[in-house]
Design a protein around this motif. Structure first.
Motif, short mmCIF file in Angstrom:
data_model
loop_
_atom_site.label_atom_id
_atom_site.label_comp_id
_atom_site.label_asym_id
_atom_site.label_seq_id
_atom_site.Cartn_x
_atom_site.Cartn_y
_atom_site.Cartn_z
N SER A 74 0.82 -1.21 0.00
CA SER A 74 0.00 0.00 0.00
C SER A 74 0.86 1.26 0.00
O SER A 74 0.36 2.36 -0.28
CB SER A 74 -0.93 0.01 1.21
OG SER A 74 -0.21 0.21 2.42
N LEU A 75 2.15 1.11 0.31
CA LEU A 75 3.08 2.24 0.34
C LEU A 75 4.04 2.23 -0.83
O LEU A 75 4.28 3.28 -1.44
CB LEU A 75 3.87 2.23 1.65
CG LEU A 75 3.08 2.37 2.94
CD1 LEU A 75 3.99 2.15 4.14
CD2 LEU A 75 2.41 3.72 3.02
N LEU A 76 4.60 1.06 -1.13
CA LEU A 76 5.65 1.00 -2.14
C LEU A 76 5.70 -0.40 -2.76
O LEU A 76 5.72 -1.40 -2.04
CB LEU A 76 7.00 1.33 -1.51
CG LEU A 76 8.09 1.92 -2.40
CD1 LEU A 76 7.66 3.27 -2.98
CD2 LEU A 76 9.38 2.10 -1.62
N ARG A 77 5.71 -0.42 -4.09
CA ARG A 77 5.91 -1.64 -4.85
C ARG A 77 7.15 -1.49 -5.71
O ARG A 77 7.63 -0.37 -5.90
CB ARG A 77 4.69 -1.95 -5.74
CG ARG A 77 3.42 -2.25 -4.94
CD ARG A 77 2.23 -2.41 -5.85
NE ARG A 77 1.01 -2.68 -5.10
CZ ARG A 77 0.31 -3.81 -5.17
NH1 ARG A 77 0.71 -4.79 -6.00
NH2 ARG A 77 -0.79 -3.99 -4.46
N ALA A 78 7.65 -2.60 -6.23
CA ALA A 78 8.88 -2.56 -7.00
C ALA A 78 8.76 -3.46 -8.22
O ALA A 78 8.05 -4.46 -8.20
CB ALA A 78 10.07 -2.99 -6.15
N ALA A 79 9.48 -3.10 -9.28
CA ALA A 79 9.62 -3.95 -10.45
C ALA A 79 11.09 -3.97 -10.83
O ALA A 79 11.77 -2.93 -10.79
CB ALA A 79 8.78 -3.43 -11.62
N PHE A 80 11.60 -5.18 -11.18
CA PHE A 80 13.01 -5.30 -11.54
C PHE A 80 13.20 -6.53 -12.41
O PHE A 80 12.31 -7.40 -12.50
CB PHE A 80 13.90 -5.38 -10.29
CG PHE A 80 13.55 -6.51 -9.35
CD1 PHE A 80 14.11 -7.78 -9.50
CD2 PHE A 80 12.66 -6.31 -8.30
CE1 PHE A 80 13.80 -8.81 -8.65
CE2 PHE A 80 12.33 -7.35 -7.43
CZ PHE A 80 12.91 -8.60 -7.60
N ARG A 81 14.37 -6.61 -13.04
CA ARG A 81 14.71 -7.76 -13.88
C ARG A 81 15.55 -8.72 -13.04
O ARG A 81 16.68 -8.41 -12.67
CB ARG A 81 15.47 -7.30 -15.12
CG ARG A 81 14.65 -6.43 -16.05
CD ARG A 81 15.32 -6.23 -17.40
NE ARG A 81 14.51 -5.39 -18.27
CZ ARG A 81 13.49 -5.82 -18.99
NH1 ARG A 81 13.16 -7.11 -18.95
NH2 ARG A 81 12.81 -5.00 -19.76
N PRO A 82 15.04 -9.91 -12.74
CA PRO A 82 15.78 -10.85 -11.89
C PRO A 82 17.01 -11.42 -12.55
O PRO A 82 17.89 -11.95 -11.85
CB PRO A 82 14.74 -11.94 -11.60
CG PRO A 82 13.82 -11.90 -12.78
CD PRO A 82 13.73 -10.46 -13.16
N ASP A 83 17.12 -11.33 -13.89
CA ASP A 83 18.30 -11.86 -14.57
C ASP A 83 19.46 -10.89 -14.56
O ASP A 83 20.56 -11.22 -15.00
CB ASP A 83 17.96 -12.26 -16.01
CG ASP A 83 17.35 -11.13 -16.81
OD1 ASP A 83 16.83 -10.16 -16.20
OD2 ASP A 83 17.36 -11.19 -18.05
N VAL A 84 19.24 -9.67 -14.04
CA VAL A 84 20.32 -8.69 -13.90
C VAL A 84 20.96 -8.90 -12.53
O VAL A 84 20.24 -9.01 -11.52
CB VAL A 84 19.77 -7.26 -14.02
CG1 VAL A 84 20.86 -6.23 -13.72
CG2 VAL A 84 19.20 -7.03 -15.42
N PRO A 85 22.30 -8.98 -12.42
CA PRO A 85 22.93 -9.15 -11.10
C PRO A 85 22.46 -8.09 -10.12
O PRO A 85 22.18 -6.93 -10.49
CB PRO A 85 24.42 -8.99 -11.42
CG PRO A 85 24.55 -9.38 -12.86
CD PRO A 85 23.28 -8.91 -13.52
N LEU A 86 22.36 -8.48 -8.85
CA LEU A 86 21.86 -7.57 -7.83
C LEU A 86 22.70 -6.30 -7.77
O LEU A 86 22.16 -5.18 -7.70
CB LEU A 86 21.83 -8.27 -6.47
CG LEU A 86 21.26 -7.46 -5.30
CD1 LEU A 86 19.85 -6.99 -5.58
CD2 LEU A 86 21.31 -8.29 -4.02
#
Length: 238
Positions: A74-86
């Motif tokens: 409800s405050l913050l969501r995230a989207a990212f590519r899991p195949d990219v190194p952290l």
């Protein structure tokens, strides 16, 4: 995190060309005036002393923080590519407030795995941190750590952050952030340390990437509310 009319993958990819929105040499620990410095810590479990136990509290907590599952959707969501190194990974965050949804970019700047001397003996700390990119409403760095006391087996989740309000050209956004931004920030910390212990006890299954190759976090949060106005802070408008 898929608002109507929004190409989340494209928005995420555009972050690659953005610089940080602050100079780390002018931030804590080098300069502290004008910065908020926050620390939060909560126990998340106990396991056998020594190394992380397979499937134990520490290993589970590490997986959850790397997946950004501790965030209150409800405050913050995230989207990212899991195949990219952290390390070096860009993440597109979506913050919600009233009828506005803000798209904010961050970049992972450090990945941590070290054994060190803690207040109650040796401890192993595993975690990561990100810094804010141009267009973010804040400037600064957040670090998330899972820490295990090797002699006792106690496992904790720690948040360490320094931040300040970024310059915001839009006067209405600037006023709103001045009135409510710090309050929302502190609520984010509070909800994160409340959520993670419960998730360690009953961890959600890892989410596979969507058709666009992105993972949307936190897992199990359900679809994001697509109503309201999407504010592309990166471009300074809607």
């Amino acid at each position: 995190m898929r608002p109507r009319g929004l190409d989340t993958a494209r928005e995420l990819d555009l972050l690659a060309d953005l610089p940080l929105n602050f100079d780390p040499a002018q931030a804590p620990p080098h300069h502290r005036r004008g910065w908020h410095e926050d620390q939060r810590c909560t126990p998340v479990g106990v396991e056998a002393p020594g190394a992380f136990q397979p499937g134990g509290a520490a290993e589970t907590a590490v997986r959850l923080i790397e997946a950004y599952d501790f965030s209150d959707p409800s405050l913050l969501r995230a989207a990212f590519r899991p195949d990219v190194p952290l390390l070096g990974r860009d993440m597109l965050l979506q913050g919600s407030f009233l009828f506005l949804r803000f798209l904010l970019g961050v970049r992972v700047n450090e990945v941590l795995d070290e054994t060190r001397e803690g207040p109650r003996g040796p401890e192993r700390a595993v975690g990561w941190s990100y810094r804010t990119l141009r267009g973010h409403l804040e400037q600064g760095e957040l670090r998330y750590e899972v820490v295990k006391e090797l002699d006792t087996g106690r496992v904790a989740f720690r948040i360490r952050a320094h931040s300040r309000r970024a310059p915001i050209p839009n006067p209405w956004l600037r006023l709103g952030w001045r009135l409510f931004g710090r309050r929302r920030q502190l609520r984010f910390y509070r909800r994160a340390i409340e959520r993670l212990p419960a998730l360690v006890r009953e961890p959600p299954p890892p989410l596979p990437p969507g058709p666009d190759g992105l993972v949307r976090a936190p897992a199990g949060a359900g679809p994001a509310d697509t109503r309201g106005v999407v504010v592309h802070v990166r471009r300074g408008g809607r």
